[in-house]
Design an enzyme around this catalytic site. Structure first.
Site, PDB file in Angstrom:
ATOM      1  N   LYS A   1      87.124  20.253 -14.343  1.00  0.00           N
ATOM      2  CA  LYS A   1      87.896  19.464 -13.363  1.00  0.00           C
ATOM      3  C   LYS A   1      87.030  19.048 -12.171  1.00  0.00           C
ATOM      4  CE  LYS A   1      92.487  21.180 -14.587  1.00  0.00           C
ATOM      5  NZ  LYS A   1      92.239  22.358 -15.429  1.00  0.00           N
TER       6      LYS A   1
HETATM    7  O1  6AU Z   1      98.674  27.755 -22.068  1.00  0.00           O
HETATM    8  P1  6AU Z   1      98.247  28.329 -20.735  1.00  0.00           P
HETATM    9  O2  6AU Z   1      99.293  28.121 -19.669  1.00  0.00           O
HETATM   10  O3  6AU Z   1      97.815  29.758 -20.834  1.00  0.00           O
HETATM   11  O4  6AU Z   1      96.917  27.549 -20.303  1.00  0.00           O
HETATM   12  C1  6AU Z   1      96.898  26.178 -20.017  1.00  0.00           C
HETATM   13  C2  6AU Z   1      95.476  25.681 -19.841  1.00  0.00           C
HETATM   14  C3  6AU Z   1      94.731  26.290 -18.669  1.00  0.00           C
HETATM   15  C4  6AU Z   1      94.809  25.242 -17.570  1.00  0.00           C
HETATM   16  O5  6AU Z   1      93.666  25.229 -16.746  1.00  0.00           O
HETATM   17  C5  6AU Z   1      94.919  23.932 -18.349  1.00  0.00           C
HETATM   18  O6  6AU Z   1      95.505  24.262 -19.609  1.00  0.00           O
HETATM   19  N1  6AU Z   1      95.738  22.870 -17.707  1.00  0.00           N
HETATM   20  C6  6AU Z   1      95.206  21.580 -17.470  1.00  0.00           C
HETATM   21  C7  6AU Z   1      93.978  21.097 -18.042  1.00  0.00           C
HETATM   22  C8  6AU Z   1      93.703  21.240 -19.456  1.00  0.00           C
HETATM   23  O7  6AU Z   1      93.228  20.414 -17.445  1.00  0.00           O
HETATM   24  C9  6AU Z   1      95.941  20.640 -16.738  1.00  0.00           C
HETATM   25  C10 6AU Z   1      97.284  20.922 -16.370  1.00  0.00           C
HETATM   26  O8  6AU Z   1      97.979  20.076 -15.824  1.00  0.00           O
HETATM   27  N2  6AU Z   1      97.791  22.145 -16.703  1.00  0.00           N
HETATM   28  C11 6AU Z   1      97.053  23.110 -17.352  1.00  0.00           C
HETATM   29  O9  6AU Z   1      97.607  24.181 -17.631  1.00  0.00           O
HETATM   30  O10 6AU Z   1      93.383  26.471 -19.077  1.00  0.00           O
END
Ligand code: 6AU
Length: 260
Positions: A93
């Site tokens: 990011k």
């Molecule tokens: O399934 P989780 O909740 O354990 O993990 C979600 C993953 C984490 C966050 O850093 C990422 O997705 N993420 C991102 C990304 C991919 O950029 C954006 C967002 O809006 N929400 C989010 O959870 O590694």
């Protein structure tokens, strides 16, 4: 509407080389699952990558959370990714002036540009971030996912910001692999991949503002091409069984989307 096209057809339309490869991997492995390997132990990451490798198209890291990180983690991780045919994706990011982003991308402990084919970036700093990644040395195939929406409660991202972010993707067709978002945006551009995090079978939120949708709904209602799943797999009693379950649910939803 990109949602009606197959990934193989979209591979032909992709302008970013990593997006093209991702489409091909998704089609051949029949998986749209991106594992968020948010673990703090290097060996645990390698073990998980080895076990779920057959069921994922990409493995997303937050490399700066690894307690025992050393550059020795990278070669085995690359080897596993090559053998199981998935893409390494560092969720850095980036959000800073171009010069700083270029340093963060290629220098320091992590040397992200040397191993991650994909990275995430915020659009808030504008073009400089993308110019920096594009112009960084060591130009193996690379792609960027731009964040246009967030899954977090109370995110400050506005509709105008989301729209401007989509405009920015159009200015870097060779570099941008796709967009991180929660809704079916850019339906008219099948070359880009929609990556949607906040995906879980059971729970609808966590205690720190993460909001979840089911695998079926993110694909059929929200327009996700790739779904990011972290704790739904990493915290499951049987992560391999969980990964297979997410893979199947997501793939079935994709099939019903292209062939209703
Ligand atoms: O399934 P989780 O909740 O354990 O993990 C979600 C993953 C984490 C966050 O850093 C990422 O997705 N993420 C991102 C990304 C991919 O950029 C954006 C967002 O809006 N929400 C989010 O959870 O590694």
């Amino acid at each position: 509407d990109r949602r009606k096209l197959s990934f193989l057809d979209r591979a032909q339309l992709a302008q970013n080389p990593v997006a093209k490869r991702l489409f091909e991997i998704m089609a051949s492995k029949q998986t749209t699952l991106c594992l968020a390997a948010d673990l703090t132990d290097a060996t645990e990451i390698l073990n998980l990558a080895e076990k779920v490798g057959p069921y994922i198209c990409a493995l997303k890291t937050h490399i700066d959370i690894v307690d025992d990180f050393s550059i020795n983690l990278i070669d085995p991780l690359k080897e596993i990714a090559n053998r199981h045919n998935f893409i390494l994706f560092e969720d850095r990011k980036f959000a800073d002036i171009g010069n700083t982003v270029q340093l963060q991308y290629s220098k320091g402990l992590y040397k992200i540009s040397s191993w991650a084919s994909l990275v995430t970036a915020h659009s808030v700093f504008g073009k400089g971030v993308l110019d920096a990644i594009q112009g960084a040395p060591g130009s193996e195939e690379k792609g960027v996912f731009l964040l246009a929406e967030a899954s977090a409660t109370g995110s400050l991202i506005t509709d105008a910001y989301t729209k401007s972010t989509l405009k920015l993707t159009a200015e870097y067709p060779k570099l941008i692999a796709g967009v991180v978002c929660q809704n079916p945006l850019f339906l008219d551009n099948p070359a880009l991949i929609q990556l949607t995090p906040g995906v879980k079978i059971a729970q609808t939120s966590d205690h720190l503002g993460q909001q979840y949708n089911s695998p079926e709904s993110v694909v059929t209602e929200k327009g996700a091409d790739i779904a990011v799943v972290g704790r739904g797999i990493t915290e499951a009693t049987d992560p391999v069984a969980a990964a297979k379950r997410y893979q199947t649910l997501l793939w079935d939803a994709y099939l019903s989307r292209i062939n209703p």
